[in-house]
Scaffold this motif. Structure first.
Motif, PDB file in Angstrom:
ATOM      1  N   ARG A 220       5.757  -1.023   9.165  1.00  0.00           N
ATOM      2  CA  ARG A 220       4.374  -1.477   9.029  1.00  0.00           C
ATOM      3  C   ARG A 220       3.907  -1.361   7.580  1.00  0.00           C
ATOM      4  NH1 ARG A 220       0.549   1.902  12.379  1.00  0.00           N
ATOM      5  NH2 ARG A 220      -0.950   0.749  11.117  1.00  0.00           N
ATOM      6  N   LEU A 221       4.248  -0.250   6.952  1.00  0.00           N
ATOM      7  CA  LEU A 221       3.857  -0.046   5.555  1.00  0.00           C
ATOM      8  C   LEU A 221       4.596  -1.019   4.634  1.00  0.00           C
ATOM      9  CD1 LEU A 221       3.636   3.847   5.203  1.00  0.00           C
ATOM     10  CD2 LEU A 221       1.907   2.220   5.953  1.00  0.00           C
ATOM     11  N   ALA A 222       5.872  -1.275   4.955  1.00  0.00           N
ATOM     12  CA  ALA A 222       6.664  -2.188   4.119  1.00  0.00           C
ATOM     13  C   ALA A 222       6.154  -3.619   4.195  1.00  0.00           C
ATOM     14  CB  ALA A 222       8.139  -2.121   4.531  1.00  0.00           C
ATOM     15  N   GLU A 223       5.510  -3.968   5.299  1.00  0.00           N
ATOM     16  CA  GLU A 223       4.988  -5.328   5.474  1.00  0.00           C
ATOM     17  C   GLU A 223       3.569  -5.488   4.934  1.00  0.00           C
ATOM     18  OE1 GLU A 223       5.318  -5.774   9.648  1.00  0.00           O
ATOM     19  OE2 GLU A 223       7.514  -6.011   9.640  1.00  0.00           O
ATOM     20  N   ALA A 224       2.906  -4.374   4.638  1.00  0.00           N
ATOM     21  CA  ALA A 224       1.509  -4.422   4.194  1.00  0.00           C
ATOM     22  C   ALA A 224       1.435  -4.593   2.681  1.00  0.00           C
ATOM     23  CB  ALA A 224       0.784  -3.141   4.610  1.00  0.00           C
ATOM     24  N   LYS A 225       0.928  -5.725   2.221  1.00  0.00           N
ATOM     25  CA  LYS A 225       0.779  -5.992   0.797  1.00  0.00           C
ATOM     26  C   LYS A 225      -0.504  -5.334   0.276  1.00  0.00           C
ATOM     27  CE  LYS A 225       4.420  -8.618   0.478  1.00  0.00           C
ATOM     28  NZ  LYS A 225       5.599  -8.207  -0.329  1.00  0.00           N
ATOM     29  N   ILE A 226      -0.409  -4.714  -0.900  1.00  0.00           N
ATOM     30  CA  ILE A 226      -1.581  -4.092  -1.513  1.00  0.00           C
ATOM     31  C   ILE A 226      -1.638  -4.499  -2.985  1.00  0.00           C
ATOM     32  CG2 ILE A 226      -1.564  -2.109   0.070  1.00  0.00           C
ATOM     33  CD1 ILE A 226      -0.342  -0.437  -2.182  1.00  0.00           C
ATOM     34  N   ASP A 227      -2.840  -4.455  -3.573  1.00  0.00           N
ATOM     35  CA  ASP A 227      -2.983  -4.791  -4.989  1.00  0.00           C
ATOM     36  C   ASP A 227      -3.244  -3.529  -5.807  1.00  0.00           C
ATOM     37  OD1 ASP A 227      -5.669  -4.149  -4.557  1.00  0.00           O
ATOM     38  OD2 ASP A 227      -6.289  -6.244  -4.369  1.00  0.00           O
ATOM     39  N   ASN A 228      -3.396  -3.702  -7.100  1.00  0.00           N
ATOM     40  CA  ASN A 228      -3.570  -2.559  -7.991  1.00  0.00           C
ATOM     41  C   ASN A 228      -4.864  -1.797  -7.724  1.00  0.00           C
ATOM     42  OD1 ASN A 228      -1.145  -3.025  -9.282  1.00  0.00           O
ATOM     43  ND2 ASN A 228      -2.064  -4.245 -10.927  1.00  0.00           N
ATOM     44  N   ASP A 229      -5.942  -2.526  -7.399  1.00  0.00           N
ATOM     45  CA  ASP A 229      -7.210  -1.855  -7.113  1.00  0.00           C
ATOM     46  C   ASP A 229      -7.094  -0.969  -5.873  1.00  0.00           C
ATOM     47  OD1 ASP A 229      -8.431  -3.016  -9.278  1.00  0.00           O
ATOM     48  OD2 ASP A 229      -9.327  -4.661  -8.127  1.00  0.00           O
ATOM     49  N   PHE A 230      -6.422  -1.475  -4.845  1.00  0.00           N
ATOM     50  CA  PHE A 230      -6.205  -0.679  -3.634  1.00  0.00           C
ATOM     51  C   PHE A 230      -5.386   0.566  -3.976  1.00  0.00           C
ATOM     52  CE2 PHE A 230      -3.773   0.771  -0.062  1.00  0.00           C
ATOM     53  CZ  PHE A 230      -4.598   0.654   1.037  1.00  0.00           C
ATOM     54  N   ALA A 231      -4.308   0.386  -4.727  1.00  0.00           N
ATOM     55  CA  ALA A 231      -3.447   1.511  -5.084  1.00  0.00           C
ATOM     56  C   ALA A 231      -4.215   2.562  -5.877  1.00  0.00           C
ATOM     57  CB  ALA A 231      -2.244   1.022  -5.883  1.00  0.00           C
ATOM     58  N   ASP A 232      -5.046   2.114  -6.819  1.00  0.00           N
ATOM     59  CA  ASP A 232      -5.845   3.031  -7.630  1.00  0.00           C
ATOM     60  C   ASP A 232      -6.784   3.859  -6.760  1.00  0.00           C
ATOM     61  OD1 ASP A 232      -7.412   3.900 -10.169  1.00  0.00           O
ATOM     62  OD2 ASP A 232      -8.924   2.879  -8.933  1.00  0.00           O
TER      63      ASP A 232
END
Length: 328
Positions: A220-232
């Motif tokens: 599930r985590l491997a399929e979930a795309k995130i951007d830099n703002d989310f990661a920050d």
């Protein structure tokens, strides 16, 4: 060598088979070594003994007498005679031989392969790690393997604990998953109770669906795309919960911390296996686990202790469980 790692006669109390493990410590053994070889080469061929705890009194004339400390006993090693701790007389010791025999029985069941055993903090903690099977791909060639970890302590700092854990092959990142609603993923035996290996193996639910459930969550985590703002935002929130308050009661800006900068650098391309998981929630979680396992802490010995038994393990588990919550 750090005091965290147990060293006797110049030899680290640790052994492993296969590739050098992520902590880089111990003696290399041949695959298929019997349990007696493990016992000797790992340095765990000793017993933990006990004696009455005593204290010394000196009167005004300088005469010395010794008195027993009621209800307490001293634990010490049979090989070096070095004291380990003072504990309650009801404290139940799990011997190094019992830890090794636990894994010998798993090997007899079939499919389990002991990969590393050792001691830390002068022998205050001992542990063993056995691979359950060859693992499964989470995405592409990103293989994660399941393990069973058994550890105990001789100072009360850790209950005798057995749990399912995992290692990501490409980077040797370690990650455990505890389910609050299912005690089969972690079994703890307090030191005022007897350690019964058969009961622990049964409670672990090694043959249950825990590993399959863990794989589904990782995918599930491997399929979930995130951007830099989310990661920050995610990482800042995760680290802020563990930051110490300033004298004025405020919290420091974790974005200026070494940990934040190093994890973000891993997420942005510095992590091992980055190309397989870049831009995903799984990639960010593995940036956290890689930092904890390979960079955080002063030495490999303190890093190992924290990554499996202390704050490092808690941080990795929180990163995984919190990420599952926010992408739900």
């Amino acid at each position: 060598m750090s005091h965290e790692l147990d060293v006797v006669n110049g030899k680290a109390t640790m052994a492993y088979v296969g590739q050098t493990p992520w902590h880089g410590l111990g003696q290399s053994l041949q695959p298929g070594s019997d349990i007696e070889t493990w016992r000797k080469e790992s340095g765990l061929d000793y017993s933990v003994l006990h004696a009455d705890a005593m204290y010394r009194l000196t009167d005004a004339e300088g005469n010395v007498t010794y008195q027993e400390f009621p209800g307490r006993k001293t634990l010490y090693r049979s090989d070096t005679m070095v004291p380990l701790s003072v504990v309650s007389k009801d404290y139940k010791v799990v011997q190094p031989a019992e830890v090794l025999d636990f894994f010998a029985q798993l090997s007899d069941i079939g499919g389990f392969q002991l990969e590393t055993v050792g001691a830390l903090k002068g022998g205050l903690k001992i542990w063993g790690l056995a691979r359950i099977d060859d693992g499964a791909p989470i995405i592409a060639e990103d293989i994660v393997r399941p393990y069973v970890l058994l550890a105990t302590s001789y100072d009360g700092s850790l209950a005798t604990t057995a749990r399912l854990t995992s290692i990501r092959v490409v980077c040797n990142n370690t990650l455990s998953r505890a389910y609050s609603s299912d005690s089969k993923s972690v079994v703890k035996v307090r030191h005022d109770a007897h350690f019964r290996p058969d009961d622990v193996r049964r409670q672990l639910g090694i043959f249950s669906g825990q590993w399959e459930k863990f794989q589904i969550e990782m995918r599930r985590l491997a399929e979930a795309k995130i951007d830099n703002d989310f990661a920050d935002t995610f990482l800042a929130t995760l680290l802020s919960k563990r930051a110490a308050k300033r004298p004025d009661g405020s919290y420091p800006d974790v974005r200026k911390s070494r940990g934040y900068k190093e994890v973000m650098a891993l997420f942005h391309g510095g992590a091992r296996g980055h190309e397989m998981v870049k831009g995903t929630a799984w990639g960010l979680v593995n940036a956290v686990t890689e930092w904890v396992d390979h960079s955080r802490g002063r030495t490999p010995e303190t890093r190992l202790d924290a990554a499996w038994f202390g704050a490092g393990n808690d941080l990795k588990t929180s990163a995984f469980t919190n990420m599952l919550d926010v992408i739900a």
